[in-house]
Write an enzyme that holds these catalytic residues in place. Structure first.
Site: not given
Ligand code: BDP
Length: 583
Positions: A156, A395-396, A454, A460, A537, A556
């Site tokens: 993203d 990451n993730e 995270n 979400y 974030w 965000k």
């Molecule tokens: C997280 C990701 C990040 C995204 C964020 C989002 O690590 O890169 O920008 O979600 O959806 O899961 O804002």
């Protein structure tokens, strides 16, 4: 000598530049500024979402006094890969983005005149690259068409293309210090042990001597002139340790000799400090620390991912203004200039490798090898920065929720990556942030020194429901800590907000909702004795591929893309001013 400013530029979607010998130069009326991404600079010729190859060329005058020495060309970073020619001869490949490449060009150039540099940069990715790529067909095959972005990306953030960090020509002597690696051990209350290992270029047998200077230029420790070899150890009594409250830097001067003959000298600013995990705590110089900070991006209007030092200064001022002490270089290593600034300002950094949303179903042995080589270069580049206190190796992983990930493939993969990193650097904790979809069985937790999560409950999942969001966060934190018995760090949480949109009740996308979600998470995280930090974030709104979830930017940010504060920024400033928990 910097070789920035304007370069000639031409896109090559058909990839025929090499067969047409564009490396001996090409025709074009278009120019592009370096450092900087092509996407927004050249949006008007259709490059906003361009994925492919593009050529850069520029003439550089090399002064006559460069002759007799080795001459080098350094590209700070070109994303995501590049090939370089000088005066029509191929000099090398920059395999990875986000990292510098040094090419020795002594035999390809002439001094006292102009020389032609041509760089072909591609921002294409594939299954083996880092980050891993994705194609539209992959979404279709997985039945995930609604998740497809344009351009397709596993991550993203905008897959910006271009030469993103400074290009330089420099010289070294024939026999030279290629690399200096500094390690440390402290003994409380105030003794610093510093080890320095040099790697030498050239074939002469050399020996190293080092001296350490304080801010006033006084020598506070030096190696014994009688010693030989390339490793030196210094003891500093009454050492002023580096910390976020006192980011004191010494100057290390390393001197290389062959017999009695001087060969090369190099100086480096270093901070003496030690990071450790003890029980549930993260310690800096034996004292508990708690990370209050952000996930960031290298992203700004027009310049894209290009290094822009006024923005670095501004961002650090804003981080300090909100009373934060740290950031994560999500989702790739940032420019060295930014880390050096963090060293000076006492900002703690988690430095991350760009293995973002790794899909283990498509990972080959080549991808594993690339991941390891990337980590090796990242550690080599950044290990001497006192600000870098934690490595994040990705990451993730497993964002697709693939079951196979848990039956061994995920475990084998991460075991190898973690063990490899530890073999390079035992002095920093290592982690990989996990996502909700991968769950609490994610193999990264077995190998991480810190359990990083995270979480987007309230966004979400359970949208608009803050009570449930905090209940789910609490459950995850408690369960994680119970299962693995390690400290917990919330590396991401947040909500999009559209500046200027307000509501008296809970309503997603308002500034109030973002602020209240952040506040709720912070209260929860800080109430857990085993938590070692929270990273919101994101620091600022940033560009991302097109998708119906995004209104041009990921919103965000606590600051807008142009760095105006949203309501959350004021709230964080207030919440993070309160140091009671840590005194
Ligand atoms: C997280 C990701 C990040 C995204 C964020 C989002 O690590 O890169 O920008 O979600 O959806 O899961 O804002």
């Amino acid at each position: 000598m910097e070789i920035n400013s304007l370069w000639k530029f031409r896109v090559d979607p058909e990839k025929h530049g090499e067969s047409l010998k564009w490396f001996t130069d090409f025709d074009s009326d278009i120019e592009i500024a370096v450092p900087g991404s092509w996407n927004e600079q050249l949006e008007e010729i259709g490059l906003l979402h361009y994925i492919g190859l593009a050529w850069y060329s520029r003439r550089m005058f090399l002064p006559a006094h460069f002759s007799g020495q080795r001459i080098w060309l350094r590209i700070g970073s070109a994303d995501f890969s590049s090939k370089v020619w000088v005066n029509g001869s191929f000099v090398g490949t920059g395999e990875f983005g986000f990292l510098p490449y040094d090419f020795e060009i002594t035999n390809f150039v002439k001094t006292g005149c102009e020389n032609l540099i041509v760089v072909a940069v591609s921002n294409e990715l594939n299954d083996d690259s880092l980050p891993q790529g994705i194609k539209s067909e992959d979404y279709t095959n997985d039945n995930r068409i609604r998740e497809e972005t344009n351009p397709p990306a596993r991550f993203d953030f905008c897959p910006f293309g271009g030469i993103h960090r400074p290009v330089m020509a420099y010289t070294t002597p024939r026999t030279y210090i290629k690399n200096l690696s500094v390690d440390m051990k402290i003994t409380l209350p105030s003794t610093g042990g510093i080890g320095v290992t040099a790697e030498v270029g050239g074939d002469e047998l050399c020996s190293l001597s080092v001296r350490l200077l304080d801010k006033e230029g006084n020598v506070v420790a030096e190696s014994d002139p009688g010693d030989s070899g390339l490793r030196r150890e210094l003891i500093v009594n009454d050492c002023r340790f580096w910390s976020q409250d006192d980011p004191y830097l010494y100057t290390l001067v390393a001197n290389l000799k062959s017999g009695t003959e001087f060969k090369d000298e190099h100086s480096l600013e270093i901070g003496v400090r030690e990071v450790k995990i003890e029980g549930d705590s993260l310690l800096l110089n034996g004292k508990k620390i708690f990370l209050r900070g952000y996930g960031k991006h290298e992203d700004f209007s027009v310049i894209g991912r290009g290094l822009f030092l006024p923005l670095t200064v501004k961002d650090f001022e804003l981080m300090k203004w909100t009373n934060s002490n740290s950031f994560r270089t999500s989702h790739y290593p940032y420019a060295e200039e930014i880390l050096s600034y963090a060293d000076k300002k006492g900002i703690l950094v988690i430095s991350e490798a760009p293995a973002v949303s790794l899909d283990l179903r498509y990972v080959s042995s080549k991808a594993l090898d690339n991941h390891k080589r990337f980590i090796q270069s990242m550690v080599e580049r950044d290990r001497n920065h006192p600000s870098v206190i934690i490595w994040s190796l990705g990451n993730e992983p497993n964002i697709v929720g693939d079951q196979g990930y848990y039956d061994g493939s995920g475990k084998d993969y991460w075991k190898e990556i973690f063990e490899f990193t530890k073999s390079l650097d035992k002095s920093r904790p290592v982690t990989v942030p996990n996502c909700t979809r991968a769950g609490l069985d994610d193999p990264v937790f077995q190998f991480s020194d810190i359990l990083s999560i995270n979480r987007y409950y309230g966004w979400y999942e359970y949208p608009g429901n803050l009570n449930l969001a905090i209940a789910k966060l609490t459950r995850d934190m408690e369960e994680l800590h119970k299962r693995y018995g390690k400290p917990v760090l919330v590396t991401e949480f947040g909500a999009d907000s559209l500046p200027g949109v307000h509501s008296t009740s809970l309503q997603m996308f308002t500034e109030e909702y973002q602020m209240r979600l952040i506040e709720g998470y912070i209260q929860c995280i800080e109430s857990k004795p085993y938590s070692v930090g929270e990273m919101v974030w994101n620091f600022a709104d940033f560009r991302t591929p097109q998708h119906f979830r995004r209104v041009v930017l990921n919103l965000k940010g606590v600051f807008t893309r142009s760095r105006e504060p949203k309501l959350s920024a004021f709230k964080l400033k207030e919440l993070w001013a309160d140091k009671r928990r840590f005194s």
